[in-house]
Scaffold this motif. Sequence first.
Motif, PDB file in Angstrom:
ATOM      1  N   ALA A  81       0.822  -1.215   0.000  1.00 34.37           N
ATOM      2  CA  ALA A  81       0.000   0.000   0.000  1.00 34.37           C
ATOM      3  C   ALA A  81       0.857   1.267   0.000  1.00 34.37           C
ATOM      4  O   ALA A  81       0.519   2.255  -0.657  1.00 34.37           O
ATOM      5  N   VAL A  82       1.963   1.250   0.707  1.00 32.64           N
ATOM      6  CA  VAL A  82       2.812   2.443   0.746  1.00 32.64           C
ATOM      7  C   VAL A  82       3.455   2.692  -0.620  1.00 32.64           C
ATOM      8  O   VAL A  82       3.591   3.833  -1.047  1.00 32.64           O
ATOM      9  N   ASP A  83       3.807   1.641  -1.337  1.00 30.69           N
ATOM     10  CA  ASP A  83       4.357   1.812  -2.686  1.00 30.69           C
ATOM     11  C   ASP A  83       3.311   2.410  -3.620  1.00 30.69           C
ATOM     12  O   ASP A  83       3.622   3.281  -4.429  1.00 30.69           O
ATOM     13  N   ARG A  84       2.067   1.941  -3.507  1.00 29.59           N
ATOM     14  CA  ARG A  84       0.986   2.513  -4.325  1.00 29.59           C
ATOM     15  C   ARG A  84       0.849   4.008  -4.064  1.00 29.59           C
ATOM     16  O   ARG A  84       0.721   4.804  -4.992  1.00 29.59           O
ATOM     17  N   ALA A  85       0.882   4.391  -2.798  1.00 28.72           N
ATOM     18  CA  ALA A  85       0.743   5.803  -2.441  1.00 28.72           C
ATOM     19  C   ALA A  85       1.913   6.622  -2.998  1.00 28.72           C
ATOM     20  O   ALA A  85       1.710   7.691  -3.594  1.00 28.72           O
ATOM     21  N   ILE A  86       3.114   6.138  -2.829  1.00 29.41           N
ATOM     22  CA  ILE A  86       4.304   6.836  -3.330  1.00 29.41           C
ATOM     23  C   ILE A  86       4.239   6.964  -4.852  1.00 29.41           C
ATOM     24  O   ILE A  86       4.521   8.031  -5.414  1.00 29.41           O
ATOM     25  N   TRP A  96       1.277  15.768 -14.336  1.00 26.04           N
ATOM     26  CA  TRP A  96       0.367  16.903 -14.193  1.00 26.04           C
ATOM     27  C   TRP A  96       0.932  18.082 -13.391  1.00 26.04           C
ATOM     28  O   TRP A  96       0.224  19.061 -13.197  1.00 26.04           O
ATOM     29  N   SER A  97       2.141  18.018 -12.943  1.00 24.15           N
ATOM     30  CA  SER A  97       2.732  19.129 -12.194  1.00 24.15           C
ATOM     31  C   SER A  97       3.877  19.709 -13.018  1.00 24.15           C
ATOM     32  O   SER A  97       4.972  19.155 -13.046  1.00 24.15           O
ATOM     33  N   SER A  98       3.612  20.812 -13.664  1.00 28.04           N
ATOM     34  CA  SER A  98       4.596  21.384 -14.577  1.00 28.04           C
ATOM     35  C   SER A  98       5.777  22.045 -13.857  1.00 28.04           C
ATOM     36  O   SER A  98       6.801  22.312 -14.470  1.00 28.04           O
ATOM     37  N   ASP A  99       5.653  22.287 -12.561  1.00 21.52           N
ATOM     38  CA  ASP A  99       6.743  22.968 -11.860  1.00 21.52           C
ATOM     39  C   ASP A  99       7.692  22.018 -11.132  1.00 21.52           C
ATOM     40  O   ASP A  99       8.564  22.460 -10.390  1.00 21.52           O
ATOM     41  N   VAL A 100       7.542  20.727 -11.351  1.00 18.11           N
ATOM     42  CA  VAL A 100       8.441  19.743 -10.733  1.00 18.11           C
ATOM     43  C   VAL A 100       9.188  19.010 -11.849  1.00 18.11           C
ATOM     44  O   VAL A 100       8.570  18.306 -12.650  1.00 18.11           O
ATOM     45  N   PRO A 101      10.519  19.169 -11.922  1.00 12.23           N
ATOM     46  CA  PRO A 101      11.282  18.435 -12.938  1.00 12.23           C
ATOM     47  C   PRO A 101      11.139  16.921 -12.722  1.00 12.23           C
ATOM     48  O   PRO A 101      11.111  16.458 -11.571  1.00 12.23           O
ATOM     49  N   PRO A 102      11.063  16.153 -13.810  1.00 10.11           N
ATOM     50  CA  PRO A 102      10.921  14.705 -13.676  1.00 10.11           C
ATOM     51  C   PRO A 102      11.988  14.068 -12.779  1.00 10.11           C
ATOM     52  O   PRO A 102      11.679  13.184 -11.984  1.00 10.11           O
ATOM     53  N   SER A 103      13.218  14.521 -12.894  1.00  7.87           N
ATOM     54  CA  SER A 103      14.285  13.924 -12.073  1.00  7.87           C
ATOM     55  C   SER A 103      14.019  14.137 -10.584  1.00  7.87           C
ATOM     56  O   SER A 103      14.310  13.266  -9.761  1.00  7.87           O
ATOM     57  N   VAL A 104      13.453  15.279 -10.226  1.00 11.97           N
ATOM     58  CA  VAL A 104      13.135  15.559  -8.828  1.00 11.97           C
ATOM     59  C   VAL A 104      11.986  14.668  -8.359  1.00 11.97           C
ATOM     60  O   VAL A 104      12.047  14.076  -7.278  1.00 11.97           O
ATOM     61  N   ALA A 105      10.947  14.553  -9.173  1.00 15.38           N
ATOM     62  CA  ALA A 105       9.804  13.710  -8.809  1.00 15.38           C
ATOM     63  C   ALA A 105      10.252  12.262  -8.572  1.00 15.38           C
ATOM     64  O   ALA A 105       9.850  11.628  -7.591  1.00 15.38           O
ATOM     65  N   ILE A 106      11.097  11.758  -9.454  1.00 14.72           N
ATOM     66  CA  ILE A 106      11.563  10.374  -9.331  1.00 14.72           C
ATOM     67  C   ILE A 106      12.467  10.216  -8.106  1.00 14.72           C
ATOM     68  O   ILE A 106      12.296   9.277  -7.316  1.00 14.72           O
ATOM     69  N   THR A 107      13.409  11.116  -7.936  1.00 14.58           N
ATOM     70  CA  THR A 107      14.325  11.030  -6.795  1.00 14.58           C
ATOM     71  C   THR A 107      13.561  11.081  -5.473  1.00 14.58           C
ATOM     72  O   THR A 107      13.839  10.305  -4.552  1.00 14.58           O
ATOM     73  N   GLU A 108      12.619  12.003  -5.361  1.00 10.67           N
ATOM     74  CA  GLU A 108      11.824  12.122  -4.130  1.00 10.67           C
ATOM     75  C   GLU A 108      11.037  10.843  -3.866  1.00 10.67           C
ATOM     76  O   GLU A 108      10.963  10.367  -2.726  1.00 10.67           O
ATOM     77  N   ALA A 109      10.449  10.274  -4.911  1.00 13.61           N
ATOM     78  CA  ALA A 109       9.674   9.042  -4.738  1.00 13.61           C
ATOM     79  C   ALA A 109      10.573   7.878  -4.328  1.00 13.61           C
ATOM     80  O   ALA A 109      10.221   7.091  -3.435  1.00 13.61           O
ATOM     81  N   VAL A 110      11.734   7.778  -4.952  1.00 13.95           N
ATOM     82  CA  VAL A 110      12.670   6.695  -4.608  1.00 13.95           C
ATOM     83  C   VAL A 110      13.131   6.833  -3.160  1.00 13.95           C
ATOM     84  O   VAL A 110      13.173   5.839  -2.411  1.00 13.95           O
ATOM     85  N   SER A 112      11.539   8.260  -0.706  1.00  8.25           N
ATOM     86  CA  SER A 112      10.405   7.891   0.153  1.00  8.25           C
ATOM     87  C   SER A 112      10.266   6.378   0.236  1.00  8.25           C
ATOM     88  O   SER A 112      10.033   5.829   1.313  1.00  8.25           O
ATOM     89  N   ALA A 113      10.395   5.716  -0.898  1.00 13.22           N
ATOM     90  CA  ALA A 113      10.270   4.257  -0.911  1.00 13.22           C
ATOM     91  C   ALA A 113      11.362   3.602  -0.074  1.00 13.22           C
ATOM     92  O   ALA A 113      11.101   2.658   0.679  1.00 13.22           O
ATOM     93  N   LYS A 114      12.580   4.102  -0.185  1.00 16.03           N
ATOM     94  CA  LYS A 114      13.684   3.546   0.606  1.00 16.03           C
ATOM     95  C   LYS A 114      13.438   3.737   2.102  1.00 16.03           C
ATOM     96  O   LYS A 114      13.801   2.889   2.910  1.00 16.03           O
ATOM     97  N   THR A 115      12.843   4.866   2.460  1.00 14.66           N
ATOM     98  CA  THR A 115      12.610   5.180   3.867  1.00 14.66           C
ATOM     99  C   THR A 115      11.378   4.473   4.423  1.00 14.66           C
ATOM    100  O   THR A 115      11.394   3.980   5.552  1.00 14.66           O
ATOM    101  N   LEU A 116      10.309   4.409   3.640  1.00 14.84           N
ATOM    102  CA  LEU A 116       9.014   3.969   4.163  1.00 14.84           C
ATOM    103  C   LEU A 116       8.628   2.536   3.821  1.00 14.84           C
ATOM    104  O   LEU A 116       7.695   2.002   4.418  1.00 14.84           O
ATOM    105  N   SER A 117       9.313   1.922   2.862  1.00  8.74           N
ATOM    106  CA  SER A 117       8.829   0.629   2.385  1.00  8.74           C
ATOM    107  C   SER A 117       9.908  -0.443   2.469  1.00  8.74           C
ATOM    108  O   SER A 117      10.810  -0.363   3.296  1.00  8.74           O
ATOM    109  N   THR A 118       9.825  -1.410   1.585  1.00  7.57           N
ATOM    110  CA  THR A 118      10.708  -2.571   1.629  1.00  7.57           C
ATOM    111  C   THR A 118      12.079  -2.272   1.026  1.00  7.57           C
ATOM    112  O   THR A 118      12.270  -1.252   0.363  1.00  7.57           O
ATOM    113  N   GLU A 119      12.978  -3.183   1.212  1.00  4.40           N
ATOM    114  CA  GLU A 119      14.332  -3.049   0.704  1.00  4.40           C
ATOM    115  C   GLU A 119      14.363  -2.878  -0.812  1.00  4.40           C
ATOM    116  O   GLU A 119      15.186  -2.140  -1.350  1.00  4.40           O
ATOM    117  N   ASP A 120      13.468  -3.559  -1.527  1.00  5.31           N
ATOM    118  CA  ASP A 120      13.451  -3.509  -2.989  1.00  5.31           C
ATOM    119  C   ASP A 120      12.574  -2.399  -3.559  1.00  5.31           C
ATOM    120  O   ASP A 120      12.554  -2.188  -4.776  1.00  5.31           O
TER     121      ASP A 120
END
Length: 139
Positions: A81-86, A96-110, A112-120
């Motif tokens: 469930a946490v991966d779905r949310a992230i 849909w967010s034109s003010d966030v560069p793709p690299s930033v969106a991906i890095t932030e999500a990764v 979050s996943a490392k901090t909040l979810s499983t090892e993989d």
Amino acid sequence: MGARTKGRRRATDVLYAADVRGVPVAEILAQEASRAEHEPERATSWAFARQILLGVGEHRDEIDELLTTYSRGWPLDRMPAVDRAILRVGVWELRWSSDVPPSVAITEAVESAKTLSTEDSGRFVHGVLGRIAELPTSP
């Protein structure tokens, strides 16, 4: 942690809570909005979280379709469930967010996943969002 990072985390928390509890996002959103009114230090991060949550709500079907298509063999109901949310937050930012560069969106999500979810989860989130980021954007 910056205000936008906190906003992403708050949005992820709300999406996760709604998913796990089986309640509408709007219900948790209202509770969090009320809480934020009494905690001025949350104002900046809450504004961004609210923007994300409203955007995810508006585009939920499209977001879930993209996740189903690009998660390569991982149906939404099999993902933690946490991966779905992230991922939902990340896809909204990418598409849909034109003010966030793709690299930033991906890095932030990764992160979050490392901090909040499983090892993989970090690699999984990176792979899915990376494939979605390569799609042409809508005019």
